[in-house]
Design an enzyme around this catalytic site. Structure first.
Site, PDB file in Angstrom:
ATOM      1  CB  SER A 127      -1.024   0.070   1.079  1.00  0.00           C
ATOM      2  OG  SER A 127      -1.671   1.290   1.894  1.00  0.00           O
ATOM      3  CE1 TYR A 151      -3.019  -0.507   4.946  1.00  0.00           C
ATOM      4  CE2 TYR A 151      -3.812  -2.032   5.589  1.00  0.00           C
ATOM      5  CZ  TYR A 151      -3.460  -1.898   4.369  1.00  0.00           C
ATOM      6  OH  TYR A 151      -3.489  -1.982   2.884  1.00  0.00           O
ATOM      7  CE  LYS A 155      -1.189  -4.025   3.033  1.00  0.00           C
ATOM      8  NZ  LYS A 155      -2.420  -5.278   2.689  1.00  0.00           N
TER       9      LYS A 155
HETATM   10  C1  WQD Z   1      -9.344   9.653   1.316  1.00  0.00           C
HETATM   11  C2  WQD Z   1      -9.742  10.795   1.922  1.00  0.00           C
HETATM   12  C3  WQD Z   1      -9.879  12.118   3.490  1.00  0.00           C
HETATM   13  C4  WQD Z   1     -13.662   9.817   4.550  1.00  0.00           C
HETATM   14  C5  WQD Z   1      -6.780   5.081   3.505  1.00  0.00           C
HETATM   15  C6  WQD Z   1      -5.295   3.446   3.513  1.00  0.00           C
HETATM   16  C7  WQD Z   1      -4.975   3.293   2.588  1.00  0.00           C
HETATM   17  C8  WQD Z   1      -5.592   2.581   1.033  1.00  0.00           C
HETATM   18  C9  WQD Z   1      -6.670   3.672   0.510  1.00  0.00           C
HETATM   19  C10 WQD Z   1      -5.620  -0.091   1.699  1.00  0.00           C
HETATM   20  C11 WQD Z   1      -8.640  11.705   2.380  1.00  0.00           C
HETATM   21  C12 WQD Z   1     -10.894  12.229   3.031  1.00  0.00           C
HETATM   22  C13 WQD Z   1     -12.368   9.742   3.539  1.00  0.00           C
HETATM   23  C14 WQD Z   1     -14.861  10.556   4.732  1.00  0.00           C
HETATM   24  C15 WQD Z   1     -13.310  12.420   3.809  1.00  0.00           C
HETATM   25  N1  WQD Z   1      -5.717   1.564   2.319  1.00  0.00           N
HETATM   26  N2  WQD Z   1     -12.233  11.473   3.626  1.00  0.00           N
HETATM   27  N3  WQD Z   1     -14.624  12.280   4.366  1.00  0.00           N
HETATM   28  O1  WQD Z   1      -6.860   7.704   4.251  1.00  0.00           O
HETATM   29  O2  WQD Z   1      -5.934   8.106   1.365  1.00  0.00           O
HETATM   30  O3  WQD Z   1      -6.078   5.708   2.789  1.00  0.00           O
HETATM   31  O4  WQD Z   1      -7.701   4.105   2.391  1.00  0.00           O
HETATM   32  O5  WQD Z   1      -4.775   0.016   0.715  1.00  0.00           O
HETATM   33  O6  WQD Z   1      -4.070   2.938   2.977  1.00  0.00           O
HETATM   34  O7  WQD Z   1      -4.668   4.517   4.234  1.00  0.00           O
HETATM   35  O8  WQD Z   1      -8.618   6.967   2.291  1.00  0.00           O
HETATM   36  O9  WQD Z   1     -10.673   7.120   1.080  1.00  0.00           O
HETATM   37  O10 WQD Z   1      -9.733   6.654   3.675  1.00  0.00           O
HETATM   38  O11 WQD Z   1      -9.580   8.966   2.300  1.00  0.00           O
HETATM   39  O12 WQD Z   1     -12.927  13.582   3.731  1.00  0.00           O
HETATM   40  O13 WQD Z   1     -15.690  10.324   4.751  1.00  0.00           O
HETATM   41  O14 WQD Z   1     -11.160  11.763   1.857  1.00  0.00           O
HETATM   42  O15 WQD Z   1      -9.933  12.808   4.435  1.00  0.00           O
HETATM   43  O16 WQD Z   1      -8.487  13.287   2.264  1.00  0.00           O
HETATM   44  P1  WQD Z   1      -6.999   7.301   2.318  1.00  0.00           P
HETATM   45  P2  WQD Z   1      -9.903   6.901   1.977  1.00  0.00           P
END
Ligand code: WQD
Length: 341
Positions: A127, A151, A155
Protein backbone atom coordinates in the site's frame (compact mmCIF):
# COMPACT_ATOMS: atom_id res chain seq x y z
CA UNK A 1 8.98 -20.40 -15.55
CA UNK A 2 5.53 -20.37 -17.16
CA UNK A 3 2.72 -19.60 -14.69
CA UNK A 4 -0.55 -21.41 -15.38
CA UNK A 5 -2.36 -21.91 -12.07
CA UNK A 6 -2.68 -19.06 -9.58
CA UNK A 7 -3.85 -19.05 -5.96
CA UNK A 8 -5.60 -15.79 -4.99
CA UNK A 9 -5.71 -15.43 -1.21
CA UNK A 10 -8.53 -13.13 -0.10
CA UNK A 11 -9.98 -13.83 -3.55
CA UNK A 12 -13.56 -13.08 -2.45
CA UNK A 13 -12.60 -9.58 -1.34
CA UNK A 14 -12.87 -6.30 -3.22
CA UNK A 15 -9.56 -6.30 -5.11
CA UNK A 16 -9.21 -10.08 -4.96
CA UNK A 17 -12.48 -10.76 -6.80
CA UNK A 18 -11.65 -8.22 -9.51
CA UNK A 19 -8.22 -9.84 -9.92
CA UNK A 20 -9.82 -13.30 -10.25
CA UNK A 21 -11.90 -11.93 -13.15
CA UNK A 22 -8.86 -10.53 -14.96
CA UNK A 23 -6.81 -13.69 -14.41
CA UNK A 24 -9.61 -15.91 -15.77
CA UNK A 25 -10.10 -13.65 -18.76
CA UNK A 26 -6.35 -13.87 -19.46
CA UNK A 27 -6.62 -17.67 -19.53
CA UNK A 28 -5.08 -18.52 -16.15
CA UNK A 29 -6.44 -21.30 -13.94
CA UNK A 30 -7.49 -19.72 -10.65
CA UNK A 31 -8.02 -21.08 -7.14
CA UNK A 32 -9.47 -18.84 -4.41
CA UNK A 33 -8.83 -19.12 -0.68
CA UNK A 34 -10.67 -16.83 1.75
CA UNK A 35 -11.87 -16.97 5.38
CA UNK A 36 -14.88 -14.74 4.52
CA UNK A 37 -14.32 -12.61 7.63
CA UNK A 38 -14.53 -9.45 5.53
CA UNK A 39 -15.93 -10.78 2.25
CA UNK A 40 -18.86 -12.75 0.84
CA UNK A 41 -18.90 -16.09 -1.02
CA UNK A 42 -21.53 -14.43 -3.24
CA UNK A 43 -18.68 -12.50 -4.87
CA UNK A 44 -17.35 -15.78 -6.27
CA UNK A 45 -20.74 -16.59 -7.81
CA UNK A 46 -20.61 -13.16 -9.44
CA UNK A 47 -17.09 -13.83 -10.76
CA UNK A 48 -18.48 -16.98 -12.40
CA UNK A 49 -21.38 -14.95 -13.85
CA UNK A 50 -18.95 -12.42 -15.38
CA UNK A 51 -16.44 -14.93 -16.77
CA UNK A 52 -18.56 -18.04 -17.35
CA UNK A 53 -15.95 -19.95 -15.33
CA UNK A 54 -16.40 -21.44 -11.84
CA UNK A 55 -13.25 -21.57 -9.73
CA UNK A 56 -12.50 -23.77 -6.71
CA UNK A 57 -13.05 -21.80 -3.49
CA UNK A 58 -11.44 -22.93 -0.23
CA UNK A 59 -12.52 -21.47 3.12
CA UNK A 60 -9.13 -21.00 4.70
CA UNK A 61 -7.67 -18.88 7.49
CA UNK A 62 -4.00 -18.24 6.77
CA UNK A 63 -3.34 -17.87 10.49
CA UNK A 64 -4.02 -21.62 10.77
CA UNK A 65 -0.69 -23.09 9.65
CA UNK A 66 -1.77 -26.79 9.66
CA UNK A 67 -4.67 -25.84 7.38
CA UNK A 68 -2.38 -23.80 5.12
CA UNK A 69 0.10 -26.68 4.92
CA UNK A 70 -2.72 -29.10 4.08
CA UNK A 71 -3.91 -26.82 1.31
CA UNK A 72 -0.49 -26.82 -0.35
CA UNK A 73 -0.22 -30.59 0.08
CA UNK A 74 -3.44 -31.09 -1.85
CA UNK A 75 -3.14 -28.26 -4.34
CA UNK A 76 -0.25 -27.38 -6.66
CA UNK A 77 -0.12 -23.79 -7.87
CA UNK A 78 2.51 -21.93 -9.92
CA UNK A 79 2.02 -18.53 -8.25
CA UNK A 80 0.22 -16.82 -5.37
CA UNK A 81 -1.33 -13.36 -5.30
CA UNK A 82 -1.70 -12.51 -1.62
CA UNK A 83 -4.55 -10.14 -0.66
CA UNK A 84 -5.74 -11.83 2.54
CA UNK A 85 -5.40 -9.43 5.47
CA UNK A 86 -7.14 -6.77 7.52
CA UNK A 87 -7.07 -3.31 5.92
CA UNK A 88 -8.90 -0.70 8.00
CA UNK A 89 -6.49 2.00 9.16
CA UNK A 90 -8.73 3.26 11.96
CA UNK A 91 -9.38 -0.24 13.32
CA UNK A 92 -5.64 -0.95 13.27
CA UNK A 93 -5.05 2.05 15.54
CA UNK A 94 -7.70 0.81 18.00
CA UNK A 95 -6.53 -2.82 17.88
CA UNK A 96 -2.90 -3.05 16.69
CA UNK A 97 -2.34 -6.59 17.98
CA UNK A 98 -5.20 -7.91 15.83
CA UNK A 99 -3.48 -6.42 12.78
CA UNK A 100 0.05 -7.54 13.60
CA UNK A 101 -1.08 -11.07 14.41
CA UNK A 102 -3.38 -11.51 11.44
CA UNK A 103 -1.43 -9.78 8.70
CA UNK A 104 2.06 -10.90 9.67
CA UNK A 105 1.20 -14.46 10.70
CA UNK A 106 -0.84 -15.02 7.52
CA UNK A 107 2.11 -13.98 5.38
CA UNK A 108 4.63 -15.98 7.39
CA UNK A 109 2.48 -19.13 7.19
CA UNK A 110 2.00 -18.63 3.46
CA UNK A 111 5.74 -18.26 2.86
CA UNK A 112 6.55 -21.25 5.06
CA UNK A 113 4.15 -23.42 3.08
CA UNK A 114 5.30 -22.04 -0.30
CA UNK A 115 8.95 -22.42 0.70
CA UNK A 116 8.62 -26.19 0.51
CA UNK A 117 7.87 -26.00 -3.20
CA UNK A 118 9.97 -25.11 -6.20
CA UNK A 119 7.41 -22.62 -7.44
CA UNK A 120 7.95 -19.56 -5.30
CA UNK A 121 6.23 -16.83 -7.32
CA UNK A 122 4.50 -14.33 -5.05
CA UNK A 123 2.67 -11.05 -5.74
CA UNK A 124 2.07 -9.10 -2.53
CA UNK A 125 -0.67 -6.51 -1.99
CA UNK A 126 1.14 -3.60 -0.35
CA UNK A 127 0.00 0.00 0.00
CA UNK A 128 1.05 3.60 -0.58
CA UNK A 129 0.56 3.99 3.15
CA UNK A 130 4.13 2.72 3.52
CA UNK A 131 5.31 6.14 2.27
CA UNK A 132 3.92 7.90 5.35
CA UNK A 133 4.10 11.68 4.93
CA UNK A 134 5.73 12.09 1.47
CA UNK A 135 8.40 14.79 1.23
CA UNK A 136 8.01 15.06 -2.55
CA UNK A 137 5.32 14.39 -5.16
CA UNK A 138 4.79 12.34 -7.24
CA UNK A 139 5.98 9.54 -4.95
CA UNK A 140 8.70 7.33 -6.46
CA UNK A 141 9.30 3.71 -5.43
CA UNK A 142 12.64 4.71 -3.88
CA UNK A 143 11.02 7.48 -1.81
CA UNK A 144 11.58 7.07 1.93
CA UNK A 145 9.21 4.61 3.63
CA UNK A 146 7.86 5.08 7.14
CA UNK A 147 4.31 4.33 8.10
CA UNK A 148 2.36 5.99 10.89
CA UNK A 149 -0.38 3.47 11.66
CA UNK A 150 -0.30 -0.24 12.54
CA UNK A 151 -2.03 -1.23 9.29
CA UNK A 152 0.62 0.57 7.23
CA UNK A 153 3.38 -0.85 9.43
CA UNK A 154 2.16 -4.41 8.76
CA UNK A 155 2.64 -3.69 5.07
CA UNK A 156 6.09 -2.23 5.71
CA UNK A 157 7.16 -5.16 7.91
CA UNK A 158 5.90 -7.67 5.34
CA UNK A 159 7.85 -5.92 2.59
CA UNK A 160 10.97 -6.26 4.75
CA UNK A 161 10.23 -9.93 5.52
CA UNK A 162 9.94 -10.59 1.79
CA UNK A 163 13.23 -8.76 1.10
CA UNK A 164 14.93 -10.93 3.76
CA UNK A 165 13.45 -14.18 2.42
CA UNK A 166 14.56 -13.32 -1.08
CA UNK A 167 18.05 -12.37 0.09
CA UNK A 168 18.54 -15.86 1.57
CA UNK A 169 16.83 -17.80 -1.21
CA UNK A 170 16.91 -16.36 -4.72
CA UNK A 171 14.58 -19.14 -5.88
CA UNK A 172 11.84 -16.75 -4.79
CA UNK A 173 10.32 -14.38 -7.36
CA UNK A 174 8.47 -11.58 -5.60
CA UNK A 175 6.46 -8.60 -6.80
CA UNK A 176 5.51 -5.96 -4.21
CA UNK A 177 2.68 -3.71 -5.45
CA UNK A 178 2.00 -0.42 -3.62
CA UNK A 179 -1.59 0.61 -4.27
CA UNK A 180 -2.73 4.18 -4.02
CA UNK A 181 -6.51 4.61 -3.58
CA UNK A 182 -8.47 1.72 -5.12
CA UNK A 183 -12.05 2.73 -6.08
CA UNK A 184 -14.93 1.83 -8.40
CA UNK A 185 -16.24 -1.56 -9.57
CA UNK A 186 -16.37 -3.91 -12.53
CA UNK A 187 -18.51 -2.27 -15.28
CA UNK A 188 -21.01 -5.16 -15.05
CA UNK A 189 -22.02 -3.89 -11.59
CA UNK A 190 -21.89 -7.52 -10.37
CA UNK A 191 -18.84 -7.13 -8.10
CA UNK A 192 -17.70 -4.10 -6.12
CA UNK A 193 -16.59 -2.68 -2.80
CA UNK A 194 -18.77 -3.92 0.06
CA UNK A 195 -17.25 -2.60 3.31
CA UNK A 196 -18.54 -4.07 6.57
CA UNK A 197 -20.34 -1.41 8.63
CA UNK A 198 -19.82 2.32 8.08
CA UNK A 199 -17.21 2.81 5.31
CA UNK A 200 -13.87 4.29 6.33
CA UNK A 201 -12.91 5.15 2.77
CA UNK A 202 -14.22 8.10 0.79
CA UNK A 203 -15.72 6.55 -2.34
CA UNK A 204 -17.96 3.92 -0.71
CA UNK A 205 -19.09 6.57 1.77
CA UNK A 206 -20.09 8.92 -1.09
CA UNK A 207 -21.95 6.04 -2.79
CA UNK A 208 -23.87 5.16 0.38
CA UNK A 209 -24.87 8.81 0.88
CA UNK A 210 -26.04 8.98 -2.75
CA UNK A 211 -28.14 5.82 -2.33
CA UNK A 212 -29.61 7.09 0.96
CA UNK A 213 -27.99 4.59 3.35
CA UNK A 214 -26.07 7.45 5.01
CA UNK A 215 -27.31 10.98 5.62
CA UNK A 216 -24.37 13.11 4.53
CA UNK A 217 -20.64 12.99 3.88
CA UNK A 218 -18.28 14.62 6.35
CA UNK A 219 -15.32 16.11 4.49
CA UNK A 220 -12.33 15.90 6.82
CA UNK A 221 -10.72 19.29 6.49
CA UNK A 222 -10.76 22.00 3.83
CA UNK A 223 -7.70 23.87 5.09
CA UNK A 224 -4.94 21.77 3.52
CA UNK A 225 -2.34 23.34 1.23
CA UNK A 226 -4.12 21.96 -1.86
CA UNK A 227 -5.99 23.70 -4.73
CA UNK A 228 -9.38 23.64 -2.97
CA UNK A 229 -8.16 22.94 0.56
CA UNK A 230 -9.43 19.33 0.69
CA UNK A 231 -7.23 16.23 0.60
CA UNK A 232 -5.75 15.08 -2.72
CA UNK A 233 -5.43 11.39 -3.56
CA UNK A 234 -4.45 9.17 -6.51
CA UNK A 235 -7.71 7.28 -7.08
CA UNK A 236 -7.24 4.23 -9.28
CA UNK A 237 -9.99 2.09 -10.85
CA UNK A 238 -10.01 -1.40 -9.32
CA UNK A 239 -10.10 -3.01 -12.79
CA UNK A 240 -6.89 -1.14 -13.70
CA UNK A 241 -5.43 -2.30 -10.40
CA UNK A 242 -6.40 -5.92 -11.14
CA UNK A 243 -4.78 -5.71 -14.58
CA UNK A 244 -1.65 -4.41 -12.86
CA UNK A 245 -1.44 -7.67 -10.90
CA UNK A 246 -1.61 -9.73 -14.08
CA UNK A 247 1.13 -7.57 -15.61
CA UNK A 248 3.32 -7.99 -12.50
CA UNK A 249 2.86 -11.77 -12.50
CA UNK A 250 3.74 -11.91 -16.20
CA UNK A 251 6.92 -9.99 -15.41
CA UNK A 252 7.88 -12.60 -12.80
CA UNK A 253 7.75 -15.25 -15.53
CA UNK A 254 10.41 -13.48 -17.59
CA UNK A 255 12.39 -11.51 -15.01
CA UNK A 256 13.03 -13.44 -11.81
CA UNK A 257 13.90 -11.56 -8.65
CA UNK A 258 12.24 -9.08 -6.30
CA UNK A 259 10.57 -5.94 -7.62
CA UNK A 260 8.53 -3.04 -6.19
CA UNK A 261 6.02 -0.98 -8.19
CA UNK A 262 3.49 1.76 -7.50
CA UNK A 263 0.02 1.11 -8.88
CA UNK A 264 -1.59 4.51 -9.33
CA UNK A 265 -2.65 6.86 -12.12
CA UNK A 266 -0.05 9.57 -11.44
CA UNK A 267 -2.93 12.09 -11.15
CA UNK A 268 -4.29 13.43 -7.87
CA UNK A 269 -7.91 14.52 -7.41
CA UNK A 270 -9.25 16.36 -4.38
CA UNK A 271 -12.07 15.12 -2.18
CA UNK A 272 -14.33 17.92 -3.44
CA UNK A 273 -13.47 17.15 -7.07
CA UNK A 274 -14.47 13.53 -6.51
CA UNK A 275 -17.71 14.46 -4.74
CA UNK A 276 -18.72 16.97 -7.41
CA UNK A 277 -17.78 14.64 -10.29
CA UNK A 278 -19.75 11.80 -8.68
CA UNK A 279 -22.86 14.00 -8.34
CA UNK A 280 -22.59 15.52 -11.82
CA UNK A 281 -21.83 12.31 -13.79
CA UNK A 282 -24.50 10.26 -12.01
CA UNK A 283 -27.00 13.09 -11.62
CA UNK A 284 -27.40 12.41 -7.90
CA UNK A 285 -27.19 14.50 -4.72
CA UNK A 286 -24.27 14.01 -2.34
CA UNK A 287 -24.94 16.26 0.67
CA UNK A 288 -21.81 17.01 2.69
CA UNK A 289 -20.44 19.18 5.46
CA UNK A 290 -16.88 20.30 6.08
CA UNK A 291 -15.58 19.15 9.48
CA UNK A 292 -12.13 19.04 11.12
CA UNK A 293 -9.16 17.14 9.75
CA UNK A 294 -8.91 13.37 10.38
CA UNK A 295 -5.80 12.56 12.45
CA UNK A 296 -3.10 10.85 10.39
CA UNK A 297 -4.29 12.13 7.02
CA UNK A 298 -1.69 13.48 4.60
CA UNK A 299 -2.61 16.59 2.57
CA UNK A 300 -1.80 15.01 -0.77
CA UNK A 301 -0.30 11.94 -2.34
CA UNK A 302 -0.12 10.58 -5.84
CA UNK A 303 2.12 8.07 -7.60
CA UNK A 304 5.01 8.24 -9.98
CA UNK A 305 3.91 5.66 -12.57
CA UNK A 306 7.03 5.59 -14.75
CA UNK A 307 8.50 2.39 -13.28
CA UNK A 308 5.34 0.30 -13.70
CA UNK A 309 4.87 1.62 -17.23
CA UNK A 310 8.47 0.89 -18.22
CA UNK A 311 9.00 -2.44 -16.44
CA UNK A 312 5.50 -3.94 -16.42
CA UNK A 313 4.16 -2.37 -19.60
CA UNK A 314 1.15 -1.33 -17.52
CA UNK A 315 -0.60 1.98 -16.97
CA UNK A 316 -4.03 2.87 -15.67
CA UNK A 317 -6.62 3.49 -18.40
CA UNK A 318 -9.70 4.68 -16.51
CA UNK A 319 -10.29 8.32 -15.63
CA UNK A 320 -12.27 9.80 -12.74
CA UNK A 321 -15.58 9.90 -14.66
CA UNK A 322 -15.42 6.15 -15.36
CA UNK A 323 -14.56 5.56 -11.71
CA UNK A 324 -17.61 7.40 -10.38
CA UNK A 325 -19.89 5.91 -13.06
CA UNK A 326 -18.87 2.33 -12.26
CA UNK A 327 -19.07 2.99 -8.51
CA UNK A 328 -22.65 4.22 -8.83
CA UNK A 329 -23.59 1.38 -11.20
CA UNK A 330 -22.46 -1.17 -8.56
CA UNK A 331 -24.06 0.67 -5.63
CA UNK A 332 -27.39 1.28 -7.34
CA UNK A 333 -27.61 -2.36 -8.46
CA UNK A 334 -26.53 -3.60 -5.00
CA UNK A 335 -27.90 -1.08 -2.46
CA UNK A 336 -26.86 -3.38 0.39
CA UNK A 337 -23.76 -4.80 -1.20
CA UNK A 338 -23.74 -8.61 -1.31
CA UNK A 339 -26.19 -9.01 1.57
CA UNK A 340 -29.87 -8.93 0.69
CA UNK A 341 -31.20 -8.01 4.11
C1 WQD B 1 -9.25 9.71 1.15
C2 WQD B 1 -9.52 11.20 1.39
C3 WQD B 1 -9.83 11.79 3.68
C4 WQD B 1 -13.58 9.58 4.20
C5 WQD B 1 -6.64 4.67 2.96
C6 WQD B 1 -5.53 3.77 3.45
C7 WQD B 1 -4.76 3.24 2.27
C8 WQD B 1 -5.70 2.56 1.31
C9 WQD B 1 -6.80 3.51 0.87
C10 WQD B 1 -5.70 0.19 1.80
C11 WQD B 1 -8.77 11.77 2.58
C12 WQD B 1 -11.11 12.03 2.88
C13 WQD B 1 -12.43 10.11 3.65
C14 WQD B 1 -14.63 10.44 4.61
C15 WQD B 1 -13.34 12.32 3.88
N1 WQD B 1 -6.29 1.39 1.89
N2 WQD B 1 -12.32 11.46 3.49
N3 WQD B 1 -14.48 11.79 4.44
O1 WQD B 1 -6.89 7.61 3.89
O2 WQD B 1 -6.15 8.13 1.49
O3 WQD B 1 -6.10 5.78 2.29
O4 WQD B 1 -7.47 3.95 2.07
O5 WQD B 1 -4.69 -0.14 1.28
O6 WQD B 1 -3.83 2.31 2.76
O7 WQD B 1 -4.66 4.55 4.23
O8 WQD B 1 -8.27 6.87 1.89
O9 WQD B 1 -10.65 7.05 1.33
O10 WQD B 1 -10.00 7.05 3.78
O11 WQD B 1 -9.49 9.05 2.39
O12 WQD B 1 -13.23 13.55 3.75
O13 WQD B 1 -15.72 10.00 5.13
O14 WQD B 1 -10.91 11.38 1.64
O15 WQD B 1 -9.63 12.85 4.62
O16 WQD B 1 -8.39 13.10 2.28
P1 WQD B 1 -6.81 7.22 2.45
P2 WQD B 1 -9.68 7.45 2.38
Amino acid sequence: MKIKKVLVTGGAGYIGSHTCVELLQEGYDVVCADNFVNSSPIAMDRVAQITGKTIPVHELDFCDYPAVKKFFTNETVDAVIHFAGHKAVGESVENPLKYYENNLLSLINLCKAMGKDIRKNLVFSSSATVYGFPDQLPIEEDSPVDSFNPYGRTKLFIEQILQDIWATDNAWNISILRYFNPVAAHPSGLIGEDPAGIPNNLMPYIAQVAIGRLERLRIFGADYDTPDGTGVRDFIHVVDLAKGHVAAMRKLETSPGLMVHNLGTGRGYSVLELVNTFAEVNNVQVPYEIVGRRPGDVAANYASTDKAKKELGWEAQCGIRQMVLDTWNWQSKNPNGYSFD
